[in-house]
Design a protein around this motif. Structure first.
Motif, short mmCIF file in Angstrom:
data_model
loop_
_atom_site.label_atom_id
_atom_site.label_comp_id
_atom_site.label_asym_id
_atom_site.label_seq_id
_atom_site.Cartn_x
_atom_site.Cartn_y
_atom_site.Cartn_z
N ASP A 47 47.24 48.71 29.66
CA ASP A 47 46.74 49.71 30.61
C ASP A 47 47.81 49.98 31.66
O ASP A 47 48.07 49.16 32.54
CB ASP A 47 45.46 49.21 31.27
CG ASP A 47 44.85 50.20 32.23
OD1 ASP A 47 45.42 51.29 32.43
OD2 ASP A 47 43.78 49.88 32.78
N ARG A 48 48.43 51.13 31.58
CA ARG A 48 49.53 51.48 32.50
C ARG A 48 49.04 51.82 33.90
O ARG A 48 49.82 51.84 34.84
CB ARG A 48 50.32 52.65 31.94
CG ARG A 48 51.06 52.25 30.69
CD ARG A 48 51.82 53.41 30.12
NE ARG A 48 52.34 53.03 28.82
CZ ARG A 48 53.44 53.51 28.32
NH1 ARG A 48 54.14 54.40 28.96
NH2 ARG A 48 53.85 53.10 27.12
N SER A 49 47.75 52.10 34.05
CA SER A 49 47.24 52.43 35.38
C SER A 49 46.85 51.19 36.18
O SER A 49 46.50 51.29 37.35
CB SER A 49 46.04 53.37 35.27
OG SER A 49 44.98 52.73 34.61
N ARG A 50 46.96 50.01 35.57
CA ARG A 50 46.65 48.76 36.26
C ARG A 50 47.75 48.47 37.28
O ARG A 50 48.93 48.67 37.00
CB ARG A 50 46.57 47.62 35.26
CG ARG A 50 46.13 46.33 35.87
CD ARG A 50 45.83 45.27 34.85
NE ARG A 50 44.98 45.68 33.74
CZ ARG A 50 43.67 45.91 33.81
NH1 ARG A 50 43.06 45.80 34.95
NH2 ARG A 50 42.99 46.27 32.74
N PRO A 51 47.39 48.02 38.47
CA PRO A 51 48.40 47.71 39.49
C PRO A 51 49.41 46.68 38.98
O PRO A 51 49.02 45.67 38.39
CB PRO A 51 47.59 47.14 40.66
CG PRO A 51 46.20 47.63 40.44
CD PRO A 51 46.03 47.79 38.96
N ALA A 52 50.66 46.93 39.19
CA ALA A 52 51.73 46.06 38.70
C ALA A 52 51.75 44.71 39.40
O ALA A 52 52.31 43.75 38.88
CB ALA A 52 53.08 46.76 38.88
N GLU A 53 51.15 44.63 40.57
CA GLU A 53 51.21 43.38 41.32
C GLU A 53 50.17 42.34 40.90
O GLU A 53 50.07 41.28 41.49
CB GLU A 53 51.11 43.63 42.83
CG GLU A 53 49.88 44.36 43.29
CD GLU A 53 50.01 45.88 43.25
OE1 GLU A 53 49.00 46.55 43.48
OE2 GLU A 53 51.10 46.41 42.98
N LEU A 54 49.40 42.62 39.85
CA LEU A 54 48.47 41.61 39.37
C LEU A 54 49.24 40.42 38.81
O LEU A 54 50.21 40.59 38.07
CB LEU A 54 47.56 42.18 38.27
CG LEU A 54 46.41 43.07 38.72
CD1 LEU A 54 45.63 43.57 37.52
CD2 LEU A 54 45.49 42.34 39.67
N ASN A 58 45.62 36.67 36.96
CA ASN A 58 44.65 37.76 37.00
C ASN A 58 44.54 38.43 35.63
O ASN A 58 43.43 38.77 35.19
CB ASN A 58 45.04 38.81 38.04
CG ASN A 58 44.88 38.35 39.46
OD1 ASN A 58 45.72 38.65 40.31
ND2 ASN A 58 43.83 37.62 39.76
#
Length: 96
Positions: A47-54, A58
């Motif tokens: 999922d490219r819309s997931r925040p990268a900072e996870l 998580n």
């Protein structure tokens, strides 16, 4: 333990029971259920819309329900009835 975690545990067990019923009624095979869950896990992982900072933890938490259900599917197809705790231990042992 957080009450939400207990509620999720119940939900996972309920969905696993539904999957088992679908398999017993021959509406879906073990392989079809596994393929659907694997595709869902892949979709979550990519999922490219997931925040990268996870954090990696998580991301593991997000994937846990699908991995649990895949383990439950395999166990039920093999005629096993492991507890929630046993299935979660299997998920932990088989993390990628």
């Amino acid at each position: 333990m957080n009450t939400a975690n207990l509620q999720l545990e119940g939900l996972y067990v309920a969905v696993a029971a539904l999957m088992s019923a679908l398999r017993q009624k021959e509406m879906l095979s073990e392989a079809e259920i596994d393929a659907a869950l694997a595709a869902a896990e892949t979709a979550l992982a990519t999922d490219r819309s997931r925040p990268a900072e996870l954090s990696p933890a998580n991301l593991e938490a997000i994937a846990f329900p699908l991995r649990y259900l895949r383990q439950a599917n395999r166990a039920a197809a093999a005629g096993e009835t492991p507890s929630f705790s046993e299935l979660t231990a299997r998920v932990a042992r088989q993390r990628p």
